[in-house]
Design a protein around this motif. Structure first.
Motif, PDB file in Angstrom:
ATOM      1  N   THR A  13      70.941  43.052  93.301  1.00 54.79           N
ATOM      2  CA  THR A  13      70.378  42.288  92.180  1.00 54.79           C
ATOM      3  C   THR A  13      70.278  43.064  90.868  1.00 54.79           C
ATOM      4  O   THR A  13      70.122  42.455  89.814  1.00 54.79           O
ATOM      5  CB  THR A  13      68.967  41.790  92.528  1.00 54.79           C
ATOM      6  OG1 THR A  13      68.097  42.928  92.679  1.00 54.79           O
ATOM      7  CG2 THR A  13      68.973  40.948  93.802  1.00 54.79           C
ATOM      8  N   GLY A  14      70.288  44.395  90.936  1.00 52.81           N
ATOM      9  CA  GLY A  14      70.107  45.186  89.729  1.00 52.81           C
ATOM     10  C   GLY A  14      68.665  45.259  89.272  1.00 52.81           C
ATOM     11  O   GLY A  14      68.382  45.620  88.129  1.00 52.81           O
ATOM     12  N   ARG A  15      67.755  44.952  90.174  1.00 49.64           N
ATOM     13  CA  ARG A  15      66.338  44.985  89.783  1.00 49.64           C
ATOM     14  C   ARG A  15      65.440  45.284  90.973  1.00 49.64           C
ATOM     15  O   ARG A  15      65.831  45.114  92.118  1.00 49.64           O
ATOM     16  CB  ARG A  15      65.942  43.688  89.099  1.00 49.64           C
ATOM     17  CG  ARG A  15      66.054  42.463  89.943  1.00 49.64           C
ATOM     18  CD  ARG A  15      65.759  41.159  89.195  1.00 49.64           C
ATOM     19  NE  ARG A  15      64.530  41.217  88.458  1.00 49.64           N
ATOM     20  CZ  ARG A  15      64.353  40.683  87.241  1.00 49.64           C
ATOM     21  NH1 ARG A  15      65.336  40.052  86.645  1.00 49.64           N
ATOM     22  NH2 ARG A  15      63.205  40.780  86.634  1.00 49.64           N
ATOM     23  N   LEU A  16      64.227  45.702  90.639  1.00 50.40           N
ATOM     24  CA  LEU A  16      63.161  45.891  91.615  1.00 50.40           C
ATOM     25  C   LEU A  16      61.929  45.237  91.008  1.00 50.40           C
ATOM     26  O   LEU A  16      61.254  45.817  90.154  1.00 50.40           O
ATOM     27  CB  LEU A  16      62.914  47.378  91.892  1.00 50.40           C
ATOM     28  CG  LEU A  16      61.815  47.723  92.900  1.00 50.40           C
ATOM     29  CD1 LEU A  16      62.101  47.079  94.260  1.00 50.40           C
ATOM     30  CD2 LEU A  16      61.651  49.222  93.042  1.00 50.40           C
ATOM     31  N   GLY A  17      61.692  43.990  91.391  1.00 50.61           N
ATOM     32  CA  GLY A  17      60.611  43.220  90.778  1.00 50.61           C
ATOM     33  C   GLY A  17      60.829  43.122  89.277  1.00 50.61           C
ATOM     34  O   GLY A  17      61.915  42.737  88.831  1.00 50.61           O
ATOM     35  N   PRO A  18      59.822  43.519  88.480  1.00 50.61           N
ATOM     36  CA  PRO A  18      59.947  43.410  87.021  1.00 50.61           C
ATOM     37  C   PRO A  18      60.773  44.535  86.399  1.00 50.61           C
ATOM     38  O   PRO A  18      60.955  44.576  85.182  1.00 50.61           O
ATOM     39  CB  PRO A  18      58.499  43.498  86.548  1.00 50.61           C
ATOM     40  CG  PRO A  18      57.856  44.403  87.558  1.00 50.61           C
ATOM     41  CD  PRO A  18      58.507  44.023  88.874  1.00 50.61           C
ATOM     42  N   VAL A  19      61.261  45.448  87.218  1.00 48.92           N
ATOM     43  CA  VAL A  19      62.002  46.609  86.720  1.00 48.92           C
ATOM     44  C   VAL A  19      63.498  46.323  86.771  1.00 48.92           C
ATOM     45  O   VAL A  19      64.055  46.072  87.838  1.00 48.92           O
ATOM     46  CB  VAL A  19      61.679  47.869  87.550  1.00 48.92           C
ATOM     47  CG1 VAL A  19      62.496  49.053  87.062  1.00 48.92           C
ATOM     48  CG2 VAL A  19      60.186  48.186  87.499  1.00 48.92           C
ATOM     49  N   PHE A  20      64.133  46.358  85.603  1.00 52.65           N
ATOM     50  CA  PHE A  20      65.582  46.212  85.479  1.00 52.65           C
ATOM     51  C   PHE A  20      65.990  46.816  84.141  1.00 52.65           C
ATOM     52  O   PHE A  20      65.145  47.010  83.259  1.00 52.65           O
ATOM     53  CB  PHE A  20      66.026  44.744  85.596  1.00 52.65           C
ATOM     54  CG  PHE A  20      65.385  43.829  84.591  1.00 52.65           C
ATOM     55  CD1 PHE A  20      66.001  43.567  83.364  1.00 52.65           C
ATOM     56  CD2 PHE A  20      64.167  43.227  84.865  1.00 52.65           C
ATOM     57  CE1 PHE A  20      65.407  42.730  82.435  1.00 52.65           C
ATOM     58  CE2 PHE A  20      63.561  42.384  83.937  1.00 52.65           C
ATOM     59  CZ  PHE A  20      64.182  42.136  82.720  1.00 52.65           C
ATOM     60  N   SER A  21      67.247  47.123  83.998  1.00 51.48           N
ATOM     61  CA  SER A  21      67.730  47.690  82.740  1.00 51.48           C
ATOM     62  C   SER A  21      67.562  46.658  81.631  1.00 51.48           C
ATOM     63  O   SER A  21      68.012  45.527  81.762  1.00 51.48           O
ATOM     64  CB  SER A  21      69.198  48.088  82.848  1.00 51.48           C
ATOM     65  OG  SER A  21      69.329  49.178  83.728  1.00 51.48           O
ATOM     66  N   GLY A  22      66.861  47.071  80.584  1.00 51.34           N
ATOM     67  CA  GLY A  22      66.578  46.173  79.476  1.00 51.34           C
ATOM     68  C   GLY A  22      65.216  45.503  79.577  1.00 51.34           C
ATOM     69  O   GLY A  22      64.804  44.781  78.666  1.00 51.34           O
ATOM     70  N   ALA A  23      64.486  45.742  80.666  1.00 48.97           N
ATOM     71  CA  ALA A  23      63.160  45.139  80.816  1.00 48.97           C
ATOM     72  C   ALA A  23      62.229  45.637  79.718  1.00 48.97           C
ATOM     73  O   ALA A  23      62.298  46.787  79.287  1.00 48.97           O
ATOM     74  CB  ALA A  23      62.572  45.483  82.181  1.00 48.97           C
ATOM     75  N   ASP A  24      61.347  44.754  79.266  1.00 52.86           N
ATOM     76  CA  ASP A  24      60.351  45.119  78.270  1.00 52.86           C
ATOM     77  C   ASP A  24      59.288  46.000  78.929  1.00 52.86           C
ATOM     78  O   ASP A  24      58.750  45.650  79.980  1.00 52.86           O
ATOM     79  CB  ASP A  24      59.709  43.853  77.693  1.00 52.86           C
ATOM     80  CG  ASP A  24      58.751  44.164  76.576  1.00 52.86           C
ATOM     81  OD1 ASP A  24      57.581  44.503  76.872  1.00 52.86           O
ATOM     82  OD2 ASP A  24      59.174  44.105  75.410  1.00 52.86           O
ATOM     83  N   TRP A  25      59.015  47.155  78.334  1.00 53.83           N
ATOM     84  CA  TRP A  25      58.089  48.121  78.906  1.00 53.83           C
ATOM     85  C   TRP A  25      56.701  47.532  79.088  1.00 53.83           C
ATOM     86  O   TRP A  25      56.009  47.820  80.063  1.00 53.83           O
ATOM     87  CB  TRP A  25      58.067  49.390  78.052  1.00 53.83           C
ATOM     88  CG  TRP A  25      57.272  50.504  78.652  1.00 53.83           C
ATOM     89  CD1 TRP A  25      56.258  51.194  78.053  1.00 53.83           C
ATOM     90  CD2 TRP A  25      57.400  51.081  79.953  1.00 53.83           C
ATOM     91  NE1 TRP A  25      55.756  52.155  78.904  1.00 53.83           N
ATOM     92  CE2 TRP A  25      56.448  52.098  80.074  1.00 53.83           C
ATOM     93  CE3 TRP A  25      58.244  50.819  81.034  1.00 53.83           C
ATOM     94  CZ2 TRP A  25      56.306  52.869  81.224  1.00 53.83           C
ATOM     95  CZ3 TRP A  25      58.095  51.586  82.183  1.00 53.83           C
ATOM     96  CH2 TRP A  25      57.137  52.590  82.264  1.00 53.83           C
ATOM     97  N   ASN A  26      56.267  46.663  78.180  1.00 56.58           N
ATOM     98  CA  ASN A  26      54.948  46.034  78.324  1.00 56.58           C
ATOM     99  C   ASN A  26      54.890  45.159  79.573  1.00 56.58           C
ATOM    100  O   ASN A  26      53.855  45.101  80.232  1.00 56.58           O
ATOM    101  CB  ASN A  26      54.616  45.209  77.074  1.00 56.58           C
ATOM    102  CG  ASN A  26      54.351  46.091  75.874  1.00 56.58           C
ATOM    103  OD1 ASN A  26      53.834  47.200  75.994  1.00 56.58           O
ATOM    104  ND2 ASN A  26      54.712  45.600  74.697  1.00 56.58           N
ATOM    105  N   ASP A  27      55.979  44.477  79.899  1.00 61.95           N
ATOM    106  CA  ASP A  27      56.018  43.657  81.110  1.00 61.95           C
ATOM    107  C   ASP A  27      55.940  44.524  82.364  1.00 61.95           C
ATOM    108  O   ASP A  27      55.270  44.172  83.337  1.00 61.95           O
ATOM    109  CB  ASP A  27      57.295  42.805  81.154  1.00 61.95           C
ATOM    110  CG  ASP A  27      57.341  41.757  80.050  1.00 61.95           C
ATOM    111  OD1 ASP A  27      56.288  41.441  79.463  1.00 61.95           O
ATOM    112  OD2 ASP A  27      58.462  41.260  79.781  1.00 61.95           O
ATOM    113  N   VAL A  28      56.628  45.664  82.342  1.00 63.32           N
ATOM    114  CA  VAL A  28      56.618  46.571  83.492  1.00 63.32           C
ATOM    115  C   VAL A  28      55.214  47.123  83.714  1.00 63.32           C
ATOM    116  O   VAL A  28      54.692  47.081  84.828  1.00 63.32           O
ATOM    117  CB  VAL A  28      57.648  47.713  83.315  1.00 63.32           C
ATOM    118  CG1 VAL A  28      57.507  48.752  84.423  1.00 63.32           C
ATOM    119  CG2 VAL A  28      59.062  47.154  83.281  1.00 63.32           C
ATOM    120  N   THR A  29      54.588  47.627  82.655  1.00 66.61           N
ATOM    121  CA  THR A  29      53.247  48.207  82.820  1.00 66.61           C
ATOM    122  C   THR A  29      52.196  47.143  83.123  1.00 66.61           C
ATOM    123  O   THR A  29      51.231  47.418  83.832  1.00 66.61           O
ATOM    124  CB  THR A  29      52.833  49.043  81.597  1.00 66.61           C
ATOM    125  OG1 THR A  29      52.876  48.230  80.423  1.00 66.61           O
ATOM    126  CG2 THR A  29      53.730  50.259  81.435  1.00 66.61           C
TER     127      THR A  29
END
Length: 167
Positions: A13-29
């Motif tokens: 999928t290219g992701r791990l939950g909210p973590v993916f290349s280009g993800a907004d850092w505020n969304d991750v934290t």
């Protein structure tokens, strides 16, 4: 969930939950909480910065987008955020090449050897759907052991200086 399930899902999928290349850092934290701030990736600039949630390492650009993702698997155990990996988030390491390839094949995730990172005492493969890279160390006389799994960056470039941005 097992570590191979987590890594195979990332490779597909290219992701791990909210973590993916280009993800907004505020969304991750917001989803994972505050990480450990490893520090800058350059002596002369504040950004990009390297952050870690256990063995999940994220490079974050000054635009506050995730620009690189890797899971360090060379340690004795692999620690990932439990909310993403299930259970305690702690897994045994020492994943063998044959186990990784078997898990990718079982998940229907096509892959190919990756020649640019295959040399000396290491070999590498790429998962076709996401471009995820699995790099293995080859201990003398033994089967290759997974050292790191990484997802490629999204290719954006924030190298131009922008007024009012931290550099």
């Amino acid at each position: 969930m097992e570590i191979l399930d987590v890594l195979t899902s990332m490779a597909r999928t290219g992701r791990l939950g909210p973590v993916f290349s280009g993800a907004d850092w505020n969304d991750v934290t917001a989803a994972l909480g505050e990480p450990w701030d490893v520090g800058t990736m350059s002596r002369n600039r504040k950004w990009p910065r390297l952050f870690a949630y256990g063995d999940l390492e994220l490079s974050v650009c000054r635009c506050r987008k995730v620009s690189l993702i890797c899971v360090q698997t060379w340690r004795d155990v692999v620690e990932l955020p439990p909310s993403l990996a299930g259970g305690t988030g702690t897994f045994p390491a020492g994943l063998r090449h044959t186990d990784v390839v078997s898990a990718l094949d079982k998940a229907g995730c096509s892959w190919a050897p990756y020649a640019p990172l295959t040399f000396g005492n290491q070999c590498s493969l790429t998962a076709i759907p996401s471009g995820a890279n699995f790099t293995f160390e080859i201990p003398e006389g033994e089967e290759p052991v997974l050292n790191v799994m990484g997802l490629p960056g999204d290719g954006h470039d924030c190298s131009a200086r922008t007024p009012g941005q931290d550099h």
